[in-house]
Design a protein around this motif. Sequence first.
Motif, PDB file in Angstrom:
ATOM      1  N   MET A 196       0.842  -1.180   0.000  1.00  0.00           N
ATOM      2  CA  MET A 196       0.000   0.000   0.000  1.00  0.00           C
ATOM      3  C   MET A 196       0.887   1.243   0.000  1.00  0.00           C
ATOM      4  O   MET A 196       1.844   1.351   0.741  1.00  0.00           O
ATOM      5  CB  MET A 196      -0.900  -0.005   1.225  1.00  0.00           C
ATOM      6  CG  MET A 196      -1.821   1.182   1.270  1.00  0.00           C
ATOM      7  SD  MET A 196      -3.031   0.978   2.582  1.00  0.00           S
ATOM      8  CE  MET A 196      -2.845   2.511   3.391  1.00  0.00           C
ATOM      9  N   ALA A 197       0.543   2.178  -0.854  1.00  0.00           N
ATOM     10  CA  ALA A 197       1.316   3.410  -0.960  1.00  0.00           C
ATOM     11  C   ALA A 197       1.025   4.325   0.228  1.00  0.00           C
ATOM     12  O   ALA A 197      -0.108   4.440   0.678  1.00  0.00           O
ATOM     13  CB  ALA A 197       0.972   4.131  -2.253  1.00  0.00           C
ATOM     14  N   THR A 198       2.088   4.942   0.726  1.00  0.00           N
ATOM     15  CA  THR A 198       1.919   5.880   1.842  1.00  0.00           C
ATOM     16  C   THR A 198       1.965   7.326   1.375  1.00  0.00           C
ATOM     17  O   THR A 198       1.836   8.229   2.170  1.00  0.00           O
ATOM     18  CB  THR A 198       3.022   5.662   2.895  1.00  0.00           C
ATOM     19  OG1 THR A 198       4.296   5.870   2.268  1.00  0.00           O
ATOM     20  CG2 THR A 198       2.943   4.265   3.473  1.00  0.00           C
ATOM     21  N   GLY A 199       2.169   7.542   0.110  1.00  0.00           N
ATOM     22  CA  GLY A 199       2.248   8.903  -0.428  1.00  0.00           C
ATOM     23  C   GLY A 199       2.794   8.858  -1.842  1.00  0.00           C
ATOM     24  O   GLY A 199       2.691   7.848  -2.527  1.00  0.00           O
ATOM     25  N   TRP A 200       3.370   9.955  -2.243  1.00  0.00           N
ATOM     26  CA  TRP A 200       3.897  10.084  -3.597  1.00  0.00           C
ATOM     27  C   TRP A 200       5.386  10.418  -3.546  1.00  0.00           C
ATOM     28  O   TRP A 200       5.859  11.039  -2.614  1.00  0.00           O
ATOM     29  CB  TRP A 200       3.178  11.203  -4.349  1.00  0.00           C
ATOM     30  CG  TRP A 200       1.711  10.985  -4.484  1.00  0.00           C
ATOM     31  CD1 TRP A 200       0.740  11.556  -3.725  1.00  0.00           C
ATOM     32  CD2 TRP A 200       1.051  10.138  -5.413  1.00  0.00           C
ATOM     33  NE1 TRP A 200      -0.498  11.117  -4.129  1.00  0.00           N
ATOM     34  CE2 TRP A 200      -0.327  10.238  -5.172  1.00  0.00           C
ATOM     35  CE3 TRP A 200       1.488   9.297  -6.429  1.00  0.00           C
ATOM     36  CZ2 TRP A 200      -1.270   9.542  -5.906  1.00  0.00           C
ATOM     37  CZ3 TRP A 200       0.546   8.598  -7.164  1.00  0.00           C
ATOM     38  CH2 TRP A 200      -0.814   8.723  -6.908  1.00  0.00           C
ATOM     39  N   GLU A 201       6.084  10.008  -4.583  1.00  0.00           N
ATOM     40  CA  GLU A 201       7.438  10.508  -4.799  1.00  0.00           C
ATOM     41  C   GLU A 201       7.425  11.222  -6.147  1.00  0.00           C
ATOM     42  O   GLU A 201       6.630  10.887  -7.028  1.00  0.00           O
ATOM     43  CB  GLU A 201       8.489   9.399  -4.724  1.00  0.00           C
ATOM     44  CG  GLU A 201       8.351   8.283  -5.728  1.00  0.00           C
ATOM     45  CD  GLU A 201       9.453   7.236  -5.577  1.00  0.00           C
ATOM     46  OE1 GLU A 201      10.457   7.483  -4.883  1.00  0.00           O
ATOM     47  OE2 GLU A 201       9.303   6.172  -6.176  1.00  0.00           O
ATOM     48  N   TYR A 202       8.290  12.216  -6.268  1.00  0.00           N
ATOM     49  CA  TYR A 202       8.271  13.081  -7.446  1.00  0.00           C
ATOM     50  C   TYR A 202       9.645  13.106  -8.111  1.00  0.00           C
ATOM     51  O   TYR A 202      10.670  12.937  -7.454  1.00  0.00           O
ATOM     52  CB  TYR A 202       7.876  14.506  -7.055  1.00  0.00           C
ATOM     53  CG  TYR A 202       6.475  14.596  -6.513  1.00  0.00           C
ATOM     54  CD1 TYR A 202       5.401  14.825  -7.361  1.00  0.00           C
ATOM     55  CD2 TYR A 202       6.217  14.422  -5.160  1.00  0.00           C
ATOM     56  CE1 TYR A 202       4.108  14.887  -6.868  1.00  0.00           C
ATOM     57  CE2 TYR A 202       4.940  14.484  -4.656  1.00  0.00           C
ATOM     58  CZ  TYR A 202       3.885  14.716  -5.522  1.00  0.00           C
ATOM     59  OH  TYR A 202       2.601  14.774  -5.028  1.00  0.00           O
ATOM     60  N   MET A 203       9.635  13.329  -9.384  1.00  0.00           N
ATOM     61  CA  MET A 203      10.874  13.523 -10.133  1.00  0.00           C
ATOM     62  C   MET A 203      10.601  14.541 -11.235  1.00  0.00           C
ATOM     63  O   MET A 203       9.439  14.833 -11.559  1.00  0.00           O
ATOM     64  CB  MET A 203      11.393  12.223 -10.738  1.00  0.00           C
ATOM     65  CG  MET A 203      10.593  11.699 -11.922  1.00  0.00           C
ATOM     66  SD  MET A 203      11.405  10.368 -12.836  1.00  0.00           S
ATOM     67  CE  MET A 203      12.731  11.231 -13.629  1.00  0.00           C
ATOM     68  N   SER A 204      11.659  15.103 -11.800  1.00  0.00           N
ATOM     69  CA  SER A 204      11.466  16.026 -12.912  1.00  0.00           C
ATOM     70  C   SER A 204      12.510  15.781 -13.988  1.00  0.00           C
ATOM     71  O   SER A 204      13.602  15.273 -13.731  1.00  0.00           O
ATOM     72  CB  SER A 204      11.507  17.483 -12.444  1.00  0.00           C
ATOM     73  OG  SER A 204      12.791  17.826 -11.995  1.00  0.00           O
TER      74      SER A 204
END
Length: 109
Positions: free
Chosen positions: A1-9
């Motif tokens: 289960m995901a606990t949040g988001w990770e981001y990249m650019s």
Amino acid sequence: MATGWEYMSVVWVSTREWKVPPIPGVTVFKSQFYIYRPGEKAEVRLGSDSENPDAETTWYLKVLQEVGTEGWECIGETVMDTALITEEHGWKSKEVPVHIRWLFKRPSS
């Protein structure tokens, strides 16, 4: 289960380099991709190099396909900067993007 988001650019920057002394009729255009993955140093890839057409370059769709395959979803595209191009080849003066940022997210584990 995901606990949040990770981001990249992914950032694409195009530059025009001036030769000193100037060489009539020669303009050098280069572009680079900067790929910022979470917790890693920026990866830099050559996008184009008009001075060295045999250089190993990367097309933007290849970069976007690659990060999509890794599970990243594009959630934004921003033109960060433009350049004014004078009338050329029958086209009137126009602004073109020279700095674009794509933002991606995926569930963190």
